[in-house]
Write a protein that holds these residues in place. Structure first.
Motif, PDB file in Angstrom:
ATOM      1  N   SER A  60     -32.145 -49.936 -46.370  1.00  0.00           N
ATOM      2  CA  SER A  60     -30.828 -49.528 -46.852  1.00  0.00           C
ATOM      3  C   SER A  60     -29.941 -49.177 -45.672  1.00  0.00           C
ATOM      4  O   SER A  60     -30.321 -48.334 -44.854  1.00  0.00           O
ATOM      5  N   PRO A  61     -28.759 -49.765 -45.560  1.00  0.00           N
ATOM      6  CA  PRO A  61     -27.872 -49.398 -44.451  1.00  0.00           C
ATOM      7  C   PRO A  61     -27.307 -47.991 -44.605  1.00  0.00           C
ATOM      8  O   PRO A  61     -26.827 -47.405 -43.636  1.00  0.00           O
ATOM      9  N   GLU A  62     -27.382 -47.416 -45.816  1.00  0.00           N
ATOM     10  CA  GLU A  62     -26.767 -46.114 -46.070  1.00  0.00           C
ATOM     11  C   GLU A  62     -27.738 -44.947 -46.022  1.00  0.00           C
ATOM     12  O   GLU A  62     -27.330 -43.813 -45.757  1.00  0.00           O
ATOM     13  N   LYS A 110     -35.068 -45.474 -35.744  1.00  0.00           N
ATOM     14  CA  LYS A 110     -33.751 -46.097 -35.547  1.00  0.00           C
ATOM     15  C   LYS A 110     -32.929 -45.734 -36.780  1.00  0.00           C
ATOM     16  O   LYS A 110     -33.137 -46.265 -37.868  1.00  0.00           O
ATOM     17  N   LEU A 111     -31.998 -44.802 -36.605  1.00  0.00           N
ATOM     18  CA  LEU A 111     -31.301 -44.188 -37.729  1.00  0.00           C
ATOM     19  C   LEU A 111     -29.889 -44.749 -37.857  1.00  0.00           C
ATOM     20  O   LEU A 111     -29.061 -44.563 -36.960  1.00  0.00           O
ATOM     21  N   THR A 112     -29.625 -45.410 -38.978  1.00  0.00           N
ATOM     22  CA  THR A 112     -28.289 -45.957 -39.220  1.00  0.00           C
ATOM     23  C   THR A 112     -27.612 -45.346 -40.432  1.00  0.00           C
ATOM     24  O   THR A 112     -26.428 -45.578 -40.654  1.00  0.00           O
ATOM     25  N   GLY A 113     -28.360 -44.580 -41.240  1.00  0.00           N
ATOM     26  CA  GLY A 113     -27.797 -43.994 -42.454  1.00  0.00           C
ATOM     27  C   GLY A 113     -28.122 -42.519 -42.550  1.00  0.00           C
ATOM     28  O   GLY A 113     -28.298 -41.837 -41.537  1.00  0.00           O
ATOM     29  N   ILE A 114     -28.233 -42.022 -43.762  1.00  0.00           N
ATOM     30  CA  ILE A 114     -28.443 -40.602 -44.018  1.00  0.00           C
ATOM     31  C   ILE A 114     -29.939 -40.276 -44.042  1.00  0.00           C
ATOM     32  O   ILE A 114     -30.732 -41.010 -44.620  1.00  0.00           O
ATOM     33  N   ALA A 115     -30.292 -39.163 -43.418  1.00  0.00           N
ATOM     34  CA  ALA A 115     -31.639 -38.596 -43.533  1.00  0.00           C
ATOM     35  C   ALA A 115     -31.477 -37.125 -43.868  1.00  0.00           C
ATOM     36  O   ALA A 115     -30.978 -36.352 -43.052  1.00  0.00           O
ATOM     37  N   ARG A 116     -31.859 -36.754 -45.073  1.00  0.00           N
ATOM     38  CA  ARG A 116     -31.735 -35.367 -45.528  1.00  0.00           C
ATOM     39  C   ARG A 116     -33.105 -34.802 -45.870  1.00  0.00           C
ATOM     40  O   ARG A 116     -34.020 -35.542 -46.227  1.00  0.00           O
ATOM     41  N   GLY A 117     -33.202 -33.477 -45.864  1.00  0.00           N
ATOM     42  CA  GLY A 117     -34.408 -32.830 -46.369  1.00  0.00           C
ATOM     43  C   GLY A 117     -35.662 -33.401 -45.745  1.00  0.00           C
ATOM     44  O   GLY A 117     -35.825 -33.400 -44.524  1.00  0.00           O
TER      45      GLY A 117
END
Length: 284
Positions: A60-62, A110-117
């Motif tokens: 997912s890009p988001e 490699k982080l391109t979107g949201i990472a929460r919790g």
């Protein structure tokens, strides 16, 4: 390892690098299936001498990993299958972080979107993270659910950014952009999206090409911090909060309002702060 044996991961391997794409639509929630696949992947690669680097990204890009599955509120025993073999004083979510932190290979997100919790916890448990300036976001959202991070987040963030900024992250419960996360030390670097793939690929290849023993020696010389006491403090704080009626109300309200859908996850913080979900007033 049979790389087609996973339901939530796409895995390929070449030239000493395992490339792992998280693919658990719609928003890569950290549910039982994804937890099982990640644990099986890390265990399977642990003794694979042909792999020196593991690179994680998202289909997912988001969204990288949204957070732990909020429907756990209706099935608190769902993750019990992962308790076997955990170190004393470590819960199943902290256990995933420990697997990642102790992996003999170098682990890169490699982080391109949201990472929460739980997603942000996974990111911070990895050896290195490189984030797209335009779109990567990190956040510990748990306070808006009436709880605190319970999968290592309080410990990883404090270790990376210091106590004062950790309190800002945990209690402010906002999404942080990639440049701020870099400045705080939460990620290694923020890079333009157009440069991210090439940079991570070059670094992974350079590490994979090092002479035998160098990577293992470096990881022995620069070990992860021992967080045993912190894990216990964190779990006790989380368990105390999750038992309160306010937490159940906020989590159920979040799910009803669109959490764990792509639309809802774009501004989960706003959703959880809305009157429809209803944070309690101070003193209520």
């Amino acid at each position: 390892m049979h790389h087609d044996a996973f339901t939530t991961l796409r895995v390929s391997q070449e030239a000493g690098i395992a490339r792992v794409t998280i693919d658990n639509p719609p928003v890569n929630v950290l549910d039982v299936a994804l937890m099982a696949d990640l644990r099986r992947l890390l265990a399977g690669l642990r003794d694979d001498d042909l792999v020196r680097v593991i690179v994680f990204d998202s289909a997912s890009p988001e969204v990288f990993i949204a957070h732990v599955d909020m429907s756990l509120i209706d099935a608190p025993e769902a993750f019990d299958t992962f308790k076997a073999g955990l170190p004393d004083g470590v819960n199943v979510f902290q256990g995933l972080g420990e697997l990642l932190r102790s992996q003999p290979q170098v682990t890169i997100v490699k982080l391109t979107g949201i990472a929460r919790g739980g997603g942000a916890e996974f990111v911070a448990a990895a050896d290195m993270t490189f984030a797209a300036t335009e779109s990567a976001r990190l956040g510990q959202v748990e306070a808006l659910m009436g709880i605190v991070p319970g999968g290592g987040g309080t410990q990883y963030v404090t270790s990376r950014v210091g106590r004062n900024r950790a309190l800002e992250i945990v209690l402010g419960a906002e999404l942080f952009d990639a440049e701020t996360a870099e400045r705080y030390g939460w990620v290694n670097r923020a890079l333009p999206a157009a440069e991210l793939d090439a940079f991570v690929d070059r670094l992974a290849r350079n590490i994979a090409d090092l002479p035998d023993g160098v990577t293992a020696a470096a990881k022995r010389a620069i070990p992860p911090e021992n967080l045993a006491a912190g894990y216990l403090r964190e779990h006790n704080a989380w368990a105390q909060q999750i038992a309160r009626p306010a937490a159940e109300k906020l989590i159920r309200g979040g799910l009803a309002g669109g959490a764990q859908t792509l639309v809802g996850e774009r501004d989960l913080e706003g959703l959880l702060r809305s009157d429809a979900v209803g944070l309690e007033e101070p003193g209520a």
